[in-house]
Design an enzyme around this catalytic site. Sequence first.
Site, short mmCIF file in Angstrom:
data_model
loop_
_atom_site.label_atom_id
_atom_site.label_comp_id
_atom_site.label_asym_id
_atom_site.label_seq_id
_atom_site.Cartn_x
_atom_site.Cartn_y
_atom_site.Cartn_z
N ASP A 8 4.76 -9.77 26.37
CA ASP A 8 5.07 -8.44 26.88
C ASP A 8 3.94 -8.02 27.82
OD1 ASP A 8 6.39 -5.95 27.09
OD2 ASP A 8 5.14 -5.12 25.51
N ASP A 10 3.13 -4.24 28.60
CA ASP A 10 2.52 -2.99 28.14
C ASP A 10 1.93 -3.12 26.75
OD1 ASP A 10 3.21 -1.42 30.47
OD2 ASP A 10 5.27 -1.59 29.79
N GLY A 43 10.62 -4.37 29.43
CA GLY A 43 11.73 -3.46 29.70
C GLY A 43 11.66 -2.92 31.11
#
Length: 79
Positions: A8, A10, A43
């Site tokens: 990921d 973040d 995302g």
Amino acid sequence: MIKLIATDIDQTLVGSGDYMPDSVVKAVHEALARGIKIVLASGRPLVGMQSYLGLLGIDGPERFWCKVEIKRRSKWLCL
């Protein structure tokens, strides 16, 4: 032998204020130099990941990124 690392962005590669530490950049560059593929999973839309892809040297035909969306109860959720 490690062939691929998926991570990921973040709160994993990037802390508060969208700052990516030099140690992260160095580690990713070393992994790429060893032939390990790096996949950024987020995302965020691609445009929101573009600067990180460039900073990390993830570009060209070997560029991998993943955006996950799930439809639940008529709403789209990004994971």
